[in-house]
Motif scaffolding. Structure first.
Motif, PDB file in Angstrom:
ATOM      1  N   THR B  92      -0.460   2.304 -17.784  1.00 33.55           N
ATOM      2  CA  THR B  92      -1.452   1.363 -17.262  1.00 33.55           C
ATOM      3  C   THR B  92      -0.778   0.285 -16.420  1.00 33.55           C
ATOM      4  N   SER B  93       0.306  -0.264 -16.945  1.00 35.98           N
ATOM      5  CA  SER B  93       0.975  -1.334 -16.213  1.00 35.98           C
ATOM      6  C   SER B  93       1.527  -0.841 -14.878  1.00 35.98           C
ATOM      7  N   SER B  94       2.025   0.395 -14.856  1.00 33.54           N
ATOM      8  CA  SER B  94       2.549   0.958 -13.614  1.00 33.54           C
ATOM      9  C   SER B  94       1.453   1.036 -12.554  1.00 33.54           C
ATOM     10  N   LEU B  95       0.294   1.555 -12.952  1.00 39.57           N
ATOM     11  CA  LEU B  95      -0.817   1.683 -11.999  1.00 39.57           C
ATOM     12  C   LEU B  95      -1.321   0.312 -11.563  1.00 39.57           C
ATOM     13  N   VAL B  96      -1.479  -0.604 -12.533  1.00 42.08           N
ATOM     14  CA  VAL B  96      -1.996  -1.940 -12.216  1.00 42.08           C
ATOM     15  C   VAL B  96      -1.052  -2.642 -11.240  1.00 42.08           C
ATOM     16  N   THR B  97       0.244  -2.588 -11.541  1.00 42.48           N
ATOM     17  CA  THR B  97       1.221  -3.260 -10.682  1.00 42.48           C
ATOM     18  C   THR B  97       1.144  -2.734  -9.251  1.00 42.48           C
ATOM     19  N   VAL B  98       1.186  -1.410  -9.120  1.00 42.80           N
ATOM     20  CA  VAL B  98       1.210  -0.830  -7.773  1.00 42.80           C
ATOM     21  C   VAL B  98      -0.104  -1.114  -7.031  1.00 42.80           C
ATOM     22  N   LEU B  99      -1.231  -1.042  -7.754  1.00 43.22           N
ATOM     23  CA  LEU B  99      -2.517  -1.255  -7.078  1.00 43.22           C
ATOM     24  C   LEU B  99      -2.726  -2.715  -6.675  1.00 43.22           C
ATOM     25  N   LEU B 100      -2.004  -3.641  -7.307  1.00 47.39           N
ATOM     26  CA  LEU B 100      -2.136  -5.057  -6.922  1.00 47.39           C
ATOM     27  C   LEU B 100      -1.117  -5.450  -5.856  1.00 47.39           C
ATOM     28  N   ALA B 101       0.009  -4.732  -5.821  1.00 49.67           N
ATOM     29  CA  ALA B 101       1.006  -5.030  -4.786  1.00 49.67           C
ATOM     30  C   ALA B 101       0.594  -4.307  -3.500  1.00 49.67           C
ATOM     31  N   HIS B 102       1.391  -4.467  -2.438  1.00 51.99           N
ATOM     32  CA  HIS B 102       1.089  -3.787  -1.186  1.00 51.99           C
ATOM     33  C   HIS B 102       1.186  -2.281  -1.420  1.00 51.99           C
ATOM     34  N   ASN B 103       0.053  -1.560  -1.231  1.00 50.76           N
ATOM     35  CA  ASN B 103       0.056  -0.129  -1.526  1.00 50.76           C
ATOM     36  C   ASN B 103      -0.796   0.615  -0.505  1.00 50.76           C
ATOM     37  N   ASP B 104      -0.823   1.949  -0.628  1.00 44.73           N
ATOM     38  CA  ASP B 104      -1.549   2.739   0.380  1.00 44.73           C
ATOM     39  C   ASP B 104      -2.990   3.029  -0.039  1.00 44.73           C
ATOM     40  N   ARG B 105      -3.487   2.362  -1.095  1.00 42.09           N
ATOM     41  CA  ARG B 105      -4.822   2.655  -1.599  1.00 42.09           C
ATOM     42  C   ARG B 105      -5.818   1.554  -1.231  1.00 42.09           C
ATOM     43  N   ASN B 106      -5.386   0.282  -1.336  1.00 41.89           N
ATOM     44  CA  ASN B 106      -6.305  -0.825  -1.039  1.00 41.89           C
ATOM     45  C   ASN B 106      -5.575  -1.899  -0.238  1.00 41.89           C
ATOM     46  N   GLY B 107      -6.259  -2.965   0.103  1.00 39.89           N
ATOM     47  CA  GLY B 107      -5.666  -3.972   0.976  1.00 39.89           C
ATOM     48  C   GLY B 107      -4.930  -5.083   0.242  1.00 39.89           C
ATOM     49  N   LEU B 108      -4.806  -4.973  -1.078  1.00 35.45           N
ATOM     50  CA  LEU B 108      -4.191  -6.064  -1.839  1.00 35.45           C
ATOM     51  C   LEU B 108      -2.695  -6.158  -1.567  1.00 35.45           C
ATOM     52  N   ASP B 109      -2.166  -7.375  -1.691  1.00 33.13           N
ATOM     53  CA  ASP B 109      -0.740  -7.566  -1.491  1.00 33.13           C
ATOM     54  C   ASP B 109      -0.310  -8.812  -2.246  1.00 33.13           C
ATOM     55  N   LEU B 110      -0.200  -8.693  -3.576  1.00 33.85           N
ATOM     56  CA  LEU B 110       0.087  -9.876  -4.392  1.00 33.85           C
ATOM     57  C   LEU B 110       1.578 -10.076  -4.659  1.00 33.85           C
ATOM     58  N   GLY B 111       2.419  -9.165  -4.178  1.00 37.35           N
ATOM     59  CA  GLY B 111       3.867  -9.331  -4.324  1.00 37.35           C
ATOM     60  C   GLY B 111       4.297  -9.405  -5.784  1.00 37.35           C
ATOM     61  N   TYR B 112       5.182 -10.381  -6.073  1.00 37.83           N
ATOM     62  CA  TYR B 112       5.735 -10.479  -7.424  1.00 37.83           C
ATOM     63  C   TYR B 112       4.669 -10.773  -8.474  1.00 37.83           C
ATOM     64  N   LEU B 252      10.484   4.372  -8.808  1.00 35.01           N
ATOM     65  CA  LEU B 252       9.950   5.651  -8.322  1.00 35.01           C
ATOM     66  C   LEU B 252       9.089   5.475  -7.073  1.00 35.01           C
ATOM     67  N   GLY B 253       8.661   4.242  -6.808  1.00 31.23           N
ATOM     68  CA  GLY B 253       7.894   3.996  -5.593  1.00 31.23           C
ATOM     69  C   GLY B 253       6.439   4.415  -5.669  1.00 31.23           C
ATOM     70  N   VAL B 254       5.958   4.724  -6.865  1.00 39.17           N
ATOM     71  CA  VAL B 254       4.543   5.087  -7.034  1.00 39.17           C
ATOM     72  C   VAL B 254       4.026   4.524  -8.356  1.00 39.17           C
ATOM     73  N   GLY B 255       2.687   4.458  -8.457  1.00 36.62           N
ATOM     74  CA  GLY B 255       2.060   4.200  -9.742  1.00 36.62           C
ATOM     75  C   GLY B 255       1.780   5.549 -10.360  1.00 36.62           C
ATOM     76  N   ASP B 256       2.389   5.816 -11.514  1.00 40.03           N
ATOM     77  CA  ASP B 256       2.331   7.171 -12.055  1.00 40.03           C
ATOM     78  C   ASP B 256       1.954   7.125 -13.534  1.00 40.03           C
ATOM     79  N   VAL B 257       1.029   8.006 -13.918  1.00 32.85           N
ATOM     80  CA  VAL B 257       0.616   8.059 -15.327  1.00 32.85           C
ATOM     81  C   VAL B 257       1.778   8.531 -16.204  1.00 32.85           C
ATOM     82  N   GLN B 258       2.614   9.392 -15.658  1.00 28.89           N
ATOM     83  CA  GLN B 258       3.716   9.958 -16.442  1.00 28.89           C
ATOM     84  C   GLN B 258       4.983   9.109 -16.375  1.00 28.89           C
TER      85      GLN B 258
END
Lengths: 375, 339
Positions: B92-112, B252-258
Motif C-alpha cells: 500500500t505504501s509503495s503505491l501511495v508514495t508513487v501515486l502522490l509523487a511525480h508519476n505517469d498516472r496522474n498530475g500530482l507531484d508532492l516530492g518528499y 525499483l522505480g514503480v509502485g508495485d503490489v509485490q
C-alpha cells in the motif's frame, strides 16, 4: 488387572469409539457413492447444447495486481460483452486451495459454468477440470498441465488446454540479445521458479541459442522467482561478482528483466547493457523497447487479451454446441497458442490496447492461433 | 558459611563478569556476531570478489530495506507479539508514495512529502493493528495477517492493472545513486537504526516494551499501561514498513503490489537470528543489525561462491537453523514453553 472396573470401562469406551468411527466410514462411503452417481448423471447430460441463458461465464486467474493477468481479464470482458453477458473474475492471489474452492462455489450455483482458467500450478489442473467435469460445466485451461494428462482422458467438460512453447520464446529472445551484443561477451541469466515448466522450457531455449553462438558465454544463472524485487537483488550481486564482464542479461520474464534494469541503473550500466525478457510483454517492457534508452531489446507476447478472450470463447462455443468437443481432433483440444517476438520493429502493434473489433475474428474462431499439438 | 550463601558465592564467582552481566548471556549475545565473522571469513576465502567495494555496496543495498523493516519489527517481537502485515503495508505504501509523487498516472507531484505520506500510511496500519490487538484482544498474528491482506487488497485497487512509474528524479536518485560506493538508502537505514536504538535505550516506550515482553502480568501490576505501549510498538513497526515500501519504490522505480514479496520471512528471521527472543523481553535493535547482516551476507555469499540455485534456499535454511540452535543453546534450560 484387566478385570478392574476402570480398565473395563476404558475398554468399552474404546470399543464404542471404534464403532462410531466405523459408522462414520460407512456413511462417508455412502455419501461418496451418492456423489459419484450424481456426477455421472451430470456428465451424461452435459453433451447437449446449453441455452445461453443458463450459462455463467467465469475466468479464474492469479490476481489483478500484475499487468499480464489484468489484460487477460480485459480480454475475457471483451468476449463477454460481445455475447451480451457478464463475466465473473475469480482471483486466487497464488493460493491453489483458494482457486479450487472459488471454482467449486461457482459450480455449486446450479448454472452451467463456462470457465477459462489459469491453474496456479501443474497439480491444480486435474482437480479443477475434474470438479468442472463432475458439475457438468465447460472449461478451457492454459499454461499448467500434468504431462501425461489429456482433456480426452477426463471427459468432454475439459474442452481444451492451451499451452505455449517456452523453448521458442527462450530461444528467440536469446538470439535477439546475442544480436545486440554482436554475438560476443558474457551474459547472466535470471530464471523463474526452477520447477515451473515454462521456466525450464525458456531456459532450454536459451541454452540451445548458447550452443549455436560460441562467442557468448553464460557467466552465471540464478533464480529470481519471477519477481522484480528479487531480480533486482540477485542482479546486483551478480554484477559485483562478474564486475566488468556482464555484456547482456537474459531474464525468463519481463518483471525480472525490469528489476535487473534497475540494478544496472544503480551501477550506471542501464542503456549500455542489452537485456531481454522471455515472456509476458508487460506494458512497461513494451514502452522500454519502444523508447530504446534502457537497453531493453525484446520480449515475447502470448497476447494476454487473446488468452482471456479466445479461451473463454472456446469454452462458450463448446457449451452452446458450436464447437463439438466429442468429435474434435485431439490436436484441437490440446495445442500450443501462437507467440510473438516483440522487438523495436513491431512493438507499436503490441502497445496499443486491442479493440473488440480487433479481437472479433478470434472470438469467432478461437482455434485460429493453434500452431500445433502439445508435445 | 551456610550452603545457601556458599552456592550464591560460587554463582557470583563463576558466571558473573566484572560488569555484572552473566557470562552465559554474554556468550549468547556474542553468538550471532561470531557467526557473522565466521561467514565473512569463509566467503572471503572461497571468493576473491566477496571483500570488494562493489560487493559491499550491493550487500549494503540489500540490507538497507531489510534493516528498516527489522528495526520496526524488533519492538513488536520484544513484546512477545508478531507483525505479519509487513508485505501488505509495504504494498500500500509503495503505491501511495508513487501515486502522490511525480508519476505517469496522474498530475500530482508532492516530492518528499509523498514519502512521508507513505510512512504515515504504515503508521495508520500499525495503529489499527495495535487497536485491534489490545482493544478487541485478538492475537497479534491473526490481526496482522488480516490487515496485511487488506494492505495487499488496497494496493491492488490502486495498482489498477499496471504499475505506475515513479518519475520524480530526486526520489529516484535515493534508490539508485551511490555515495562513495554505498547506496543512499543506507543513510536512511542507519538513521532508522540510530532512532530505534535511542527509543529502545532512552525512552519510556523502549523500556516498558521490554518489561511487558518480559512479563506482562508484572508490568500490569506495576501500573504500566500495557495497551498503550503495545500500540506504540505496532505503530513503530507499521511506520517502518511504510517507509520501507517507499524506499523499495525509489529503488525499483514503480509502485508495485509485490514490492515486499519475501520480506516478511526475511525480517522475522533477521530479528530472531540476531538474538531477539520470539517469546519477548530479550534482545534489541543492535542484535537485529547483526541478524540483518547475517541474512544479507548469506544470500550474497551463496551466489558469489557459486552454490547451485536449486539448493540455495535449502542451504540458507540449514545455516539459519544452525545459527538459531547455536545461539539459543545456553538458553534452552530457561525456556519453559516452546510455542
Amino acid at each position: 488387572m484387566m478385570s478392574t472396573p476402570t480398565c473395563r470401562s476404558r475398554f468399552r469406551r474404546r470399543w464404542a469409539m471404534r464403532s462410531r468411527v466405523g459408522l462414520a466410514c460407512v456413511g462417508l462411503v455412502g455419501l461418496l457413492a451418492a456423489g459419484c452417481s450424481s456426477a455421472s448423471q451430470d456428465s451424461a447430460a452435459q453433451n447437449k447444447p446449453a441455452n445461453p441463458k443458463d450459462l455463467v461465464l467465469v475466468q479464474s486467474i492469479r490476481s489483478l495486481s500484475n499487468p499480464y493477468h489484468a489484460e487477460w481479464a480485459k480480454g475475457g470482458e471483451m468476449f463477454a460483452a460481445s455475447v451480451g453477458m457478464p463475466v465473473q473474475t475469480l482471483t486466487d492471489e497464488g493460493d491453489s486451495q483458494r482457486q479450487l474452492t472459488q471454482i467449486k462455489q461457482v459450480l455449486a450455483s446450479g448454472k452451467t459454468v463456462v470457465l477459462n482458467a489459469d491453474p496456479n500450478t501443474t497439480s491444480d489442473t486435474q482437480a479443477i477440470v475434474r470438479a468442472v467435469q463432475d458439475a457438468g460445466g465447460f472449461v478451457v485451461t492454459q499454461w499448467n498441465k500434468p504431462d501425461g494428462l489429456t482433456p480426452a482422458q477426463v471427459g468432454n467438460s475439459w474442452v481444451a488446454h492451451i499451452g505455449f512453447d517456452g523453448n521458442t520464446g527462450g530461444y528467440q529472445t536469446a538470439k535477439a540479445l546475442f544480436g545486440a551484443m554482436h554475438n560476443t561477451g558474457g551474459i547472466i541469466a535470471l530464471q523463474g521458479i526452477l520447477d515451473d515448466v515454462p521456466a525450464k522450457e525458456r531456459f532450454n531455449g536459451l541454452q540451445k541459442a548458447l550452443t549455436e553462438t560460441p562467442g557468448v558465454q553464460m557467466l552465471d544463472q540464478q533464480t529470481a522467482h519471477w519477481t522484480r524485487n528479487e531480480a533486482f537483488q540477485v542482479t546486483q550481486t551478480l554484477l559485483a561478482k562478474h564486475a566488468g564482464q556482464v555484456k547482456g542479461v537474459w531474464a525468463a520474464n519481463d518483471d525480472m528483466a525490469l528489476g535487473a534494469i534497475e540494478a544496472l541503473r544503480a551501477v550506471g550500466l542501464a542503456g549500455k547493457t542489452p537485456i531481454v525478457g522471455a515472456s509476458d510483454a508487460v506494458p512497461e517492457a513494451l514502452q522500454d523497447i519502444q523508447a530504446g534508452d534502457t537497453g531493453y531489446v525484446a520480449t515475447v507476447s502470448t497476447d494476454a487479451y487473446w488468452q482471456g478472450g479466445a479461451g473463454l470463447a472456446l469454452a462458450y462455443q463448446a457449451a452452446t454446441g458450436k464447437f463439438n468437443v466429442a468429435t474434435a481432433a485431439p490436436g484441437d483440444r490440446s495445442f500450443y497458442g501462437k507467440e510473438f517476438l516483440v522487438t523495436k520493429e513491431n512493438v507499436a502493434d503490441f502497445i496499443k490496447t486491442p479493440t473488440p473489433a480487433d479481437l472479433a475474428p478470434d472470438f469467432a474462431n478461437p482455434l485460429a492461433r493453434n500452431v500445433g499439438p502439445l508435445q | 558459611m551456610t550452603p545457601a550463601t556458599k552456592s550464591a558465592a560460587s554463582t557470583t564467582a563463576t558466571s558473573l563478569t566484572p560488569l555484572g552481566v552473566p557470562l552465559g548471556r554474554r556468550v549468547l549475545d556474542a553468538g550471532p556476531v561470531l557467526a557473522l565473522v565466521l561467514m565473512v571469513v569463509v566467503f572471503s576465502v572461497i571468493s576473491g570478489r566477496f571483500l570488494t567495494v562493489p560487493n559491499a555496496g550491493s550487500i549494503a543495498n540489500q540490507a538497507s530495506i531489510l534493516l528498516v523493516l527489522a528495526v520496526g519489527s524488533t519492538f513488536v517481537i520484544l513484546l512477545g507479539g508478531i507483525d505479519l502485515s509487513i508485505e501488505g503495508v509495504m504494498a500500500t505504501s509503495s503505491l501511495v508514495t508513487v501515486l502522490l509523487a511525480h508519476n505517469d498516472r496522474n498530475g500530482l507531484d508532492l516530492g518528499y512529502f509523498a514519502v512521508l505520506v507513505g510512512a504515515a500510511v504504515g503508521a495508520v496500519f500499525g495503529l489499527v493493528n495495535g487497536l485491534l490487538h489490545t482493544r478487541m484482544r485478538i492475537p497479534s498474528f491473526m490481526v496482522t495477517l488480516g490487515t496485511g491482506a487488506i494492505g495487499i487488497g488496497i494496493a491492488t485497487v490502486l495498482f489498477g492493472g499496471q504499475p505506475p512509474r515513479l518519475l520524480d528524479d530526486g526520489l529516484r536518485a535515493w534508490g539508485t545513486e551511490r555515495v562513495a560506493g554505498f547506496p543512499r538508502l543506507l543513510l536512511i537505514a542507519v538513521l532508522v537504526l540510530a532512532l530505534g536504538y535511542l527509543i529502545q535505550r532512552l525512552t519510556r516506550i523502549g523500556r516498558y516494551i521490554l518489561v511487558i515482553g518480559g512479563d506482562e502480568q508484572i508490568a500490569k501490576l506495576s501500573g504500566v499501561s500495557v495497551p498503550r505501549y503495545k500500540m506504540y510498538a505496532f505503530v513503530l513497526s507499521g511506520t517502518a514498513s511504510g517507509l520501507a515500501g517507499a524506499m523499495a519504490s525509489t529503488q525499483l522505480g514503480v509502485g508495485d503490489v509485490q514490492v515486499g514479496s519475501g520480506q516478511m520471512f526475511a525480517t522475522i528471521t533477521a530479528v530472531v537470528v540476531g538474538g531477539t527472543a520470539l517469546t519477548g523481553g530479550r534482545g534489541g535493535v543492535l542484535q537485529t543489525l547483526i541478524g540483518v547482516l547475517l541474512i544479507s551476507v548469506l544470500a550474497n555469499g551463496l551466489i558469489l561462491v557459486g552454490v547451485n540455485p536449486s539448493i540455495q534456499r535449502s542451504v540458507q535454511g540449514v545455516v539459519i537453523v544452525l545459527a538459531i540452535a547455536a545461539t539459543a543453546w545456553t538458553q534452552r534450560h530457561r525456556l519453559r514453553v516452546i510455542k
